[in-house]
Design a protein around this motif. Structure first.
Motif, PDB file in Angstrom:
ATOM      1  N   GLY A  99       0.777  -1.234   0.000  1.00  0.00           N
ATOM      2  CA  GLY A  99       0.000   0.000   0.000  1.00  0.00           C
ATOM      3  C   GLY A  99       0.811   1.289   0.000  1.00  0.00           C
ATOM      4  O   GLY A  99       0.250   2.376   0.116  1.00  0.00           O
ATOM      5  N   TYR A 100       2.127   1.196  -0.155  1.00  0.00           N
ATOM      6  CA  TYR A 100       2.971   2.390  -0.200  1.00  0.00           C
ATOM      7  C   TYR A 100       3.017   2.941  -1.620  1.00  0.00           C
ATOM      8  O   TYR A 100       3.146   2.192  -2.578  1.00  0.00           O
ATOM      9  CB  TYR A 100       4.396   2.066   0.266  1.00  0.00           C
ATOM     10  CG  TYR A 100       4.474   1.687   1.716  1.00  0.00           C
ATOM     11  CD1 TYR A 100       4.641   2.663   2.697  1.00  0.00           C
ATOM     12  CD2 TYR A 100       4.374   0.352   2.109  1.00  0.00           C
ATOM     13  CE1 TYR A 100       4.714   2.299   4.044  1.00  0.00           C
ATOM     14  CE2 TYR A 100       4.446  -0.009   3.444  1.00  0.00           C
ATOM     15  CZ  TYR A 100       4.613   0.975   4.410  1.00  0.00           C
ATOM     16  OH  TYR A 100       4.674   0.625   5.728  1.00  0.00           O
ATOM     17  N   SER A 101       2.938   4.243  -1.731  1.00  0.00           N
ATOM     18  CA  SER A 101       2.939   4.919  -3.023  1.00  0.00           C
ATOM     19  C   SER A 101       4.346   5.426  -3.331  1.00  0.00           C
ATOM     20  O   SER A 101       4.953   6.106  -2.509  1.00  0.00           O
ATOM     21  CB  SER A 101       1.945   6.088  -2.962  1.00  0.00           C
ATOM     22  OG  SER A 101       1.905   6.764  -4.175  1.00  0.00           O
ATOM     23  N   HIS A 102       4.845   5.099  -4.516  1.00  0.00           N
ATOM     24  CA  HIS A 102       6.206   5.454  -4.936  1.00  0.00           C
ATOM     25  C   HIS A 102       6.131   6.520  -6.024  1.00  0.00           C
ATOM     26  O   HIS A 102       5.457   6.326  -7.031  1.00  0.00           O
ATOM     27  CB  HIS A 102       6.933   4.221  -5.485  1.00  0.00           C
ATOM     28  CG  HIS A 102       7.068   3.124  -4.497  1.00  0.00           C
ATOM     29  ND1 HIS A 102       8.277   2.753  -3.963  1.00  0.00           N
ATOM     30  CD2 HIS A 102       6.139   2.305  -3.926  1.00  0.00           C
ATOM     31  CE1 HIS A 102       8.109   1.751  -3.112  1.00  0.00           C
ATOM     32  NE2 HIS A 102       6.805   1.460  -3.079  1.00  0.00           N
ATOM     33  N   HIS A 103       6.839   7.624  -5.798  1.00  0.00           N
ATOM     34  CA  HIS A 103       6.856   8.742  -6.741  1.00  0.00           C
ATOM     35  C   HIS A 103       8.293   9.057  -7.121  1.00  0.00           C
ATOM     36  O   HIS A 103       9.165   9.110  -6.248  1.00  0.00           O
ATOM     37  CB  HIS A 103       6.221   9.993  -6.121  1.00  0.00           C
ATOM     38  CG  HIS A 103       4.823   9.763  -5.663  1.00  0.00           C
ATOM     39  ND1 HIS A 103       3.734   9.930  -6.484  1.00  0.00           N
ATOM     40  CD2 HIS A 103       4.341   9.343  -4.473  1.00  0.00           C
ATOM     41  CE1 HIS A 103       2.637   9.630  -5.808  1.00  0.00           C
ATOM     42  NE2 HIS A 103       2.980   9.272  -4.592  1.00  0.00           N
ATOM     43  N   TYR A 104       8.507   9.272  -8.409  1.00  0.00           N
ATOM     44  CA  TYR A 104       9.836   9.679  -8.870  1.00  0.00           C
ATOM     45  C   TYR A 104       9.850  11.185  -8.989  1.00  0.00           C
ATOM     46  O   TYR A 104       8.957  11.780  -9.587  1.00  0.00           O
ATOM     47  CB  TYR A 104      10.158   9.046 -10.221  1.00  0.00           C
ATOM     48  CG  TYR A 104      11.487   9.494 -10.776  1.00  0.00           C
ATOM     49  CD1 TYR A 104      12.673   9.191 -10.111  1.00  0.00           C
ATOM     50  CD2 TYR A 104      11.561  10.222 -11.950  1.00  0.00           C
ATOM     51  CE1 TYR A 104      13.905   9.603 -10.613  1.00  0.00           C
ATOM     52  CE2 TYR A 104      12.778  10.631 -12.462  1.00  0.00           C
ATOM     53  CZ  TYR A 104      13.949  10.326 -11.785  1.00  0.00           C
ATOM     54  OH  TYR A 104      15.156  10.740 -12.280  1.00  0.00           O
ATOM     55  N   TYR A 105      10.874  11.825  -8.409  1.00  0.00           N
ATOM     56  CA  TYR A 105      11.049  13.268  -8.473  1.00  0.00           C
ATOM     57  C   TYR A 105      12.370  13.534  -9.180  1.00  0.00           C
ATOM     58  O   TYR A 105      13.437  13.371  -8.600  1.00  0.00           O
ATOM     59  CB  TYR A 105      11.028  13.862  -7.062  1.00  0.00           C
ATOM     60  CG  TYR A 105      11.099  15.361  -7.033  1.00  0.00           C
ATOM     61  CD1 TYR A 105      10.131  16.134  -7.673  1.00  0.00           C
ATOM     62  CD2 TYR A 105      12.131  15.998  -6.373  1.00  0.00           C
ATOM     63  CE1 TYR A 105      10.202  17.514  -7.660  1.00  0.00           C
ATOM     64  CE2 TYR A 105      12.200  17.381  -6.346  1.00  0.00           C
ATOM     65  CZ  TYR A 105      11.237  18.134  -6.994  1.00  0.00           C
ATOM     66  OH  TYR A 105      11.312  19.500  -6.980  1.00  0.00           O
ATOM     67  N   ARG A 106      12.299  13.894 -10.456  1.00  0.00           N
ATOM     68  CA  ARG A 106      13.497  14.006 -11.283  1.00  0.00           C
ATOM     69  C   ARG A 106      14.469  15.102 -10.849  1.00  0.00           C
ATOM     70  O   ARG A 106      15.681  14.875 -10.882  1.00  0.00           O
ATOM     71  CB  ARG A 106      13.130  14.189 -12.746  1.00  0.00           C
ATOM     72  CG  ARG A 106      14.386  14.244 -13.592  1.00  0.00           C
ATOM     73  CD  ARG A 106      14.107  14.238 -15.044  1.00  0.00           C
ATOM     74  NE  ARG A 106      15.371  14.358 -15.762  1.00  0.00           N
ATOM     75  CZ  ARG A 106      15.467  14.804 -16.966  1.00  0.00           C
ATOM     76  NH1 ARG A 106      14.389  15.155 -17.633  1.00  0.00           N
ATOM     77  NH2 ARG A 106      16.636  14.898 -17.542  1.00  0.00           N
ATOM     78  N   PRO A 107      14.000  16.300 -10.451  1.00  0.00           N
ATOM     79  CA  PRO A 107      14.988  17.321 -10.069  1.00  0.00           C
ATOM     80  C   PRO A 107      15.960  16.836  -8.982  1.00  0.00           C
ATOM     81  O   PRO A 107      17.110  17.255  -8.948  1.00  0.00           O
ATOM     82  CB  PRO A 107      14.143  18.494  -9.583  1.00  0.00           C
ATOM     83  CG  PRO A 107      12.868  18.353 -10.356  1.00  0.00           C
ATOM     84  CD  PRO A 107      12.644  16.852 -10.443  1.00  0.00           C
ATOM     85  N   ALA A 108      15.510  15.942  -8.116  1.00  0.00           N
ATOM     86  CA  ALA A 108      16.379  15.383  -7.072  1.00  0.00           C
ATOM     87  C   ALA A 108      16.924  14.015  -7.470  1.00  0.00           C
ATOM     88  O   ALA A 108      17.722  13.441  -6.728  1.00  0.00           O
ATOM     89  CB  ALA A 108      15.609  15.263  -5.762  1.00  0.00           C
ATOM     90  N   ASP A 109      16.488  13.477  -8.596  1.00  0.00           N
ATOM     91  CA  ASP A 109      16.818  12.119  -9.028  1.00  0.00           C
ATOM     92  C   ASP A 109      16.597  11.153  -7.863  1.00  0.00           C
ATOM     93  O   ASP A 109      17.506  10.447  -7.424  1.00  0.00           O
ATOM     94  CB  ASP A 109      18.251  12.021  -9.549  1.00  0.00           C
ATOM     95  CG  ASP A 109      18.531  10.695 -10.254  1.00  0.00           C
ATOM     96  OD1 ASP A 109      17.575  10.093 -10.788  1.00  0.00           O
ATOM     97  OD2 ASP A 109      19.697  10.263 -10.262  1.00  0.00           O
ATOM     98  N   ALA A 110      15.363  11.160  -7.376  1.00  0.00           N
ATOM     99  CA  ALA A 110      15.046  10.375  -6.179  1.00  0.00           C
ATOM    100  C   ALA A 110      13.640   9.798  -6.253  1.00  0.00           C
ATOM    101  O   ALA A 110      12.770  10.320  -6.948  1.00  0.00           O
ATOM    102  CB  ALA A 110      15.161  11.250  -4.942  1.00  0.00           C
ATOM    103  N   VAL A 111      13.454   8.723  -5.502  1.00  0.00           N
ATOM    104  CA  VAL A 111      12.128   8.142  -5.312  1.00  0.00           C
ATOM    105  C   VAL A 111      11.679   8.509  -3.903  1.00  0.00           C
ATOM    106  O   VAL A 111      12.440   8.394  -2.943  1.00  0.00           O
ATOM    107  CB  VAL A 111      12.157   6.601  -5.466  1.00  0.00           C
ATOM    108  CG1 VAL A 111      10.796   6.000  -5.129  1.00  0.00           C
ATOM    109  CG2 VAL A 111      12.563   6.221  -6.874  1.00  0.00           C
ATOM    110  N   VAL A 112      10.440   8.962  -3.812  1.00  0.00           N
ATOM    111  CA  VAL A 112       9.853   9.309  -2.532  1.00  0.00           C
ATOM    112  C   VAL A 112       8.704   8.335  -2.300  1.00  0.00           C
ATOM    113  O   VAL A 112       7.855   8.154  -3.170  1.00  0.00           O
ATOM    114  CB  VAL A 112       9.347  10.764  -2.526  1.00  0.00           C
ATOM    115  CG1 VAL A 112       8.781  11.143  -1.175  1.00  0.00           C
ATOM    116  CG2 VAL A 112      10.452  11.721  -2.937  1.00  0.00           C
ATOM    117  N   VAL A 113       8.699   7.686  -1.136  1.00  0.00           N
ATOM    118  CA  VAL A 113       7.697   6.671  -0.825  1.00  0.00           C
ATOM    119  C   VAL A 113       6.807   7.198   0.296  1.00  0.00           C
ATOM    120  O   VAL A 113       7.304   7.656   1.330  1.00  0.00           O
ATOM    121  CB  VAL A 113       8.365   5.341  -0.399  1.00  0.00           C
ATOM    122  CG1 VAL A 113       7.310   4.275  -0.133  1.00  0.00           C
ATOM    123  CG2 VAL A 113       9.347   4.870  -1.466  1.00  0.00           C
TER     124      VAL A 113
END
Length: 101
Positions: free
Chosen positions: A35-49
């Motif tokens: 149930g965790y949502s994973h988002h890619y944030y390109r300016p930081a080159d990171a995945v935020v969960v």
């Protein structure tokens, strides 16, 4: 008042441009089986969960391919659903990371 109709292609181009801009900034990769949502944030080159609205984890990719994160989650938790732009975003990220090597 002008009765000239706008070129239909103008709208298509702006939608395509907006889509590319949105993916270039960030997009939802998907929701894992826990149930965790994973988002890619390109300016930081990171995945935020996220767990709902709470930040669960921040993972810098440090130049690695987003596909590596996708496969890691697939093995560890599995995916319950994929974000609407995930396939296109993964492909764009793969092209970007290949080009930078």
């Amino acid at each position: 008042m002008s009765t000239t109709k706008a070129d239909p292609q103008e709208r298509t181009v702006s939608i395509a441009g907006s889509l590319a801009d949105a993916i270039a900034c960030s997009f939802t990769l998907g929701t894992d089986a826990e149930g965790y949502s994973h988002h890619y944030y390109r300016p930081a080159d990171a995945v935020v969960v996220y767990d709902g609205r709470d930040l669960e984890h921040y993972q810098s990719l440090a130049g690695r391919s987003l596909q590596e994160w996708y496969e890691f989650v697939e093995v560890k938790r599995g995916w319950a659903s994929e974000g609407p732009l995930a396939a296109l975003g993964l492909r764009m990220n793969a092209e970007r990371t290949e080009f930078s090597r």
